[in-house]
Design a protein around this motif. Sequence first.
Motif: not given
Length: 427
Positions: A234-239, A302-314, A317-327
């Motif tokens: 959310t800190d990135l202004d693409v336009g 087309d990935l434009s409709l896929i939304k990331l969580p509002t708190t998603a970090l750029l 952390t990279v999860p360990k094998a078997g763990d879910d990805f926490d953005f």
Amino acid sequence: MTAQRRTKRSFGDGSIDQRGENSFRLRYRVNGRRYTVTFHGPLTDARKELRRLLHDGDTGDHVEPSRLTVGSWIDQWLAAEAPGRRRKKVSQRTLERYAQLLRTHVKPALADKKLQKLRAPDIDKLYADIERKGEIAPRTAHHVHVVFGACLATAYRKGIVANNPMARVERIPNPERQTFNDDELDTDDIGEGLDETELARLIAGFEGSSLYPIVVLAAATGARRNELLALRWTDLDVGNATLRIERAWEQTRKFGLRLKPPKTKRGLRTIELDPATMAMLGQEKEHQQRIVASIPDSLSVDLSLIKLPTTALLFPTVPKAGDDFDFSKPRNPRNFSKEFARRADLVRRKAGEADLPSFGKTRFHDLRGIHSTALLDAGIPVHTVAQRIGDDPAVLLRNYAKRKRSKKANKSVAAAITAFASEFLKK
């Protein structure tokens, strides 16, 4: 002179009792209250001290005798969160750094010393011992002086000591002092400077690593490590191709990892990004969008409709094998710096130590200096560069002056001097 002798004085002038060789007990009254202090030194100095105590009583500057030690006062000062003249509250991370400096370098030598008996020669000896041991960099030794000075200044301001011994210290550590090791300049305080070609080769060595986009953005913006790791999409202004920096991670013993505003008010800023960096960030976002939607890289959608969580970090952390990805889960800043150092050293060894000797010494924080140096060498005004990296222009210039000038800067200087000299050497 007998083992114990009293120097007779009038009631108002107090009295001096000799307790031993060059040891005297001073008795005096201030506002009707009786005080007794021990003085070590010749009788003439004991008389001067008594006159000073009585004078301070008359002027309201009298400080009550105390058995408070330097170590105990340091503990009290830190417990009060290191109050200073500006009454500006320091961050928890800064407070812990103060505690570490005083605990490691001051307390072992002066903790048991009575605070009111602390004198400038005691501090001079402390600094001489620090310099003689050579275990810390000159800038760190200067930080010890600054922090200890603030601690003693508070004691003086609060009337706990009659005089601040720091005011008479002669051996103040010099942060600019050069130290040599095996005929090489110790650049720990300055950091390594790389030219454009060397920087490109270093960054290329990180390709394929999860560190690669962070290293690229650091080199392209000069942002601090803890600012970069706290960035959200959310800190990135693409336009407008801009990046807003408004928070940073703070890593402390007391609170662990937590978000806070940037290091200074200057840290709140908007940075313009170049097309190549924007493209890199676009690829990184697409990668995260594919993870959210479980879409493989080989599938074109087309990935434009896929939304990331509002708190998603750029850069989560990279999860360990078997763990879910926490953005929203951040990388550990210290572990990140260690990982960067290992990778940089690997790049150096692959390239050949003689070819790129400085890669193994380059810290992640040096990318900030490399970025600002490149802009200054290109002729960008100091205040513009300082605003971009969120720093004080004076600090930026001081650090810039310490760095090795790039080949491009040297050529620019040579060209300018040639043009200047040709004007007044014309025949």
